[in-house]
Write an enzyme that holds these catalytic residues in place. Structure first.
Site, PDB file in Angstrom:
ATOM      1  N   LYS A 179       0.841  -1.205   0.000  1.00  0.00           N
ATOM      2  CA  LYS A 179       0.000   0.000   0.000  1.00  0.00           C
ATOM      3  C   LYS A 179       0.883   1.266   0.000  1.00  0.00           C
ATOM      4  O   LYS A 179       2.105   1.177   0.008  1.00  0.00           O
ATOM      5  CB  LYS A 179      -0.948  -0.036   1.198  1.00  0.00           C
ATOM      6  CG  LYS A 179      -2.002  -1.159   1.076  1.00  0.00           C
ATOM      7  CD  LYS A 179      -3.146  -0.797   0.152  1.00  0.00           C
ATOM      8  CE  LYS A 179      -4.038  -1.903  -0.360  1.00  0.00           C
ATOM      9  NZ  LYS A 179      -4.542  -2.915   0.507  1.00  0.00           N
TER      10      LYS A 179
HETATM   11  C1  LIG Z   1      -5.664  -3.829   0.970  1.00  0.00           C
HETATM   12  C2  LIG Z   1      -7.130  -3.655   0.993  1.00  0.00           C
HETATM   13  C3  LIG Z   1      -7.920  -3.952   2.121  1.00  0.00           C
HETATM   14  C4  LIG Z   1      -7.430  -4.708   3.327  1.00  0.00           C
HETATM   15  O1  LIG Z   1      -6.264  -4.346   3.868  1.00  0.00           O
HETATM   16  P1  LIG Z   1      -5.302  -5.463   4.505  1.00  0.00           P
HETATM   17  O2  LIG Z   1      -4.321  -4.619   5.264  1.00  0.00           O
HETATM   18  O3  LIG Z   1      -4.694  -6.204   3.372  1.00  0.00           O
HETATM   19  O4  LIG Z   1      -6.127  -6.320   5.386  1.00  0.00           O
HETATM   20  C5  LIG Z   1      -9.250  -3.626   2.088  1.00  0.00           C
HETATM   21  N1  LIG Z   1      -9.818  -3.069   1.014  1.00  0.00           N
HETATM   22  C6  LIG Z   1      -9.119  -2.804  -0.102  1.00  0.00           C
HETATM   23  C7  LIG Z   1      -9.816  -2.165  -1.247  1.00  0.00           C
HETATM   24  C8  LIG Z   1      -7.751  -3.105  -0.151  1.00  0.00           C
HETATM   25  O5  LIG Z   1      -7.068  -2.859  -1.282  1.00  0.00           O
END
Ligand SMILES: *Cc1c(COP(=O)(O)O)cnc(C)c1O
Length: 371
Positions: A179
């Protein structure tokens, strides 16, 4: 191989992790407190750090009192995390369509799917852009619904001069490895509702009342009461140490991701077979770079992605539609027309901090050659 996405980790993160290991206090303590206070200053709101973005969504829903018998409106075009977080509470995720233009929730479709059981809307800020968020908040106000923004893609994005997460009801972010910034795994919940924040803070530590305050100073709570369902969802010091260093690099990361996306746009905009998203890359911080290949279907996309792979380019497709997954199949959902069309036309091109300008030129050239 040009990777689709990756973490960007330097000596600062490595040093910070070793410092936590040397302290021999690995769980939730002063580093988590420091990371939270940096984020609190950033958003100008309360922040609760948790183990991942999915846990952030789950706790946020629970903190709004959402559970069995309730319905939450969510776009089908999202990561399965959004759907699983809703169903983890016992509530039903109700798949909604997205707008062809923004790829975020279509507010007309959202309003049509409201029933007496609807308790909340979960807009997903696809690629980092919030879509028609004002209209979503208008609908929420009209029907007295909570809004839990899945802002996993949008850490650091600006919408109409305001930081995403600094306004509205509740925003949830993810700090997973790929991210906009990472803490290894990790996530956070942002809100200015103190009652909600108290519930969420206790629920991340098994529901133990006020345990967060003790943990910040390296202590534990030995005598306590529990009044709500809780989970082991807190962030660790190791994660926070990485997150703090990544947060310091946010402005640098932002400029790089924005300039990568702008370069893709400039190279792809004029191709009649393609449609780039209408994102303003001076304002949003893009997590992924997605283009539409007009008329593409599942089969031709597989073929295209395989050819790009052979040319040393990793691509993705965000996302499979959730209402077609076995666990979330819903016979009452009538055709999500835009989502169905879009989901096979979308392809995600490499976007990460360590990509070079020549990588982007190569990817854009190969994509257009194969089209
Ligand atoms: C990455 C993501 C999540 C969840 O985050 P995690 O840290 O991987 O649990 C939720 N929604 C979207 C759209 C994502 O891209």
């Amino acid at each position: 191989m040009i990777k689709l996405s990756k973490s960007s980790i330097g000596g600062e993160e490595k040093k910070a992790v070793v410092e936590v290991l040397d302290k021999e206090y690995l769980g939730m303590g002063e580093d988590v407190k420091e990371f939270e206070s940096l984020l609190q200053d950033f958003f100008g709101r309360h922040v609760v750090c948790v183990v991942n973005g999915t846990a952030a969504l789950h706790l946020a829903l629970q903190g709004c009192g959402i559970g069995v018998g309730d319905e939450v409106l969510v776009p089908s075009l999202t990561y399965v995390a959004s759907f699983q977080a809703i169903s983890a509470t016992g509530a039903k995720p109700v798949a909604c369509d997205v707008s062809i233009k923004t790829l975020s929730l279509d507010f007309n479709d959202v309003e049509n799917r409201i029933t007496k059981n609807t308790k909340a809307i979960m807009p997903v800020h696809f690629t980092g852009s919030v879509g028609d968020l004002e209209q979503i908040y208008n609908i929420a106000e009209k029907y007295n619904l909570r809004v839990i923004e899945d802002a996993a893609h949008a850490f650091g994005s600006i919408h109409k001069s305001k930081l995403v997460g600094s306004f509205g009801d509740i925003a949830c972010f993810s700090f997973d490895g790929i991210k906009n910034i990472t803490s290894g795994e990790g996530g956070c919940i942002v809100s200015d509702d103190p009652v909600f924040i108290k519930l969420v803070k206790d629920a991340r530590l098994l529901g133990v009342h006020n345990d967060s305050e003790n943990r910040y100073t390296g202590k534990r709570t030995w005598s306590f009461d529990v009044t709500h369902q809780g989970w082991r969802y807190h962030m660790s010091n190791i994660m926070a140490a990485i997150g703090i260093q990544q947060f310091r690099k946010l402005e640098k990361f932002k400029l790089i991701r924005q300039s990568h996306a702008k370069l893709y746009d400039s190279l792809l905009n004029d191709n009649p077979k393609l449609k780039t998203l209408q994102n303003d890359y001076s304002a949003i911080l893009p997590h992924i770079y997605v283009v539409r290949v007009l008329g593409m279907n599942e089969e031709s996309r597989s073929h295209l992605r395989a050819r790009l792979w052979d040319a040393g380019i990793e691509t993705g497709h965000h996302y499979q539609l959730n209402h077609n997954l076995s666990f979330f199949k819903d016979s009452s959902i009538i055709s999500l027309h835009n989502s169905e069309q879009l989901s096979s036309e979308l392809i995600t091109l490499p976007l990460h901090i360590d990509l070079t300008e020549s990588d982007i030129r190569y990817v854009s050239a190969k994509l257009q050659e194969y089209l």
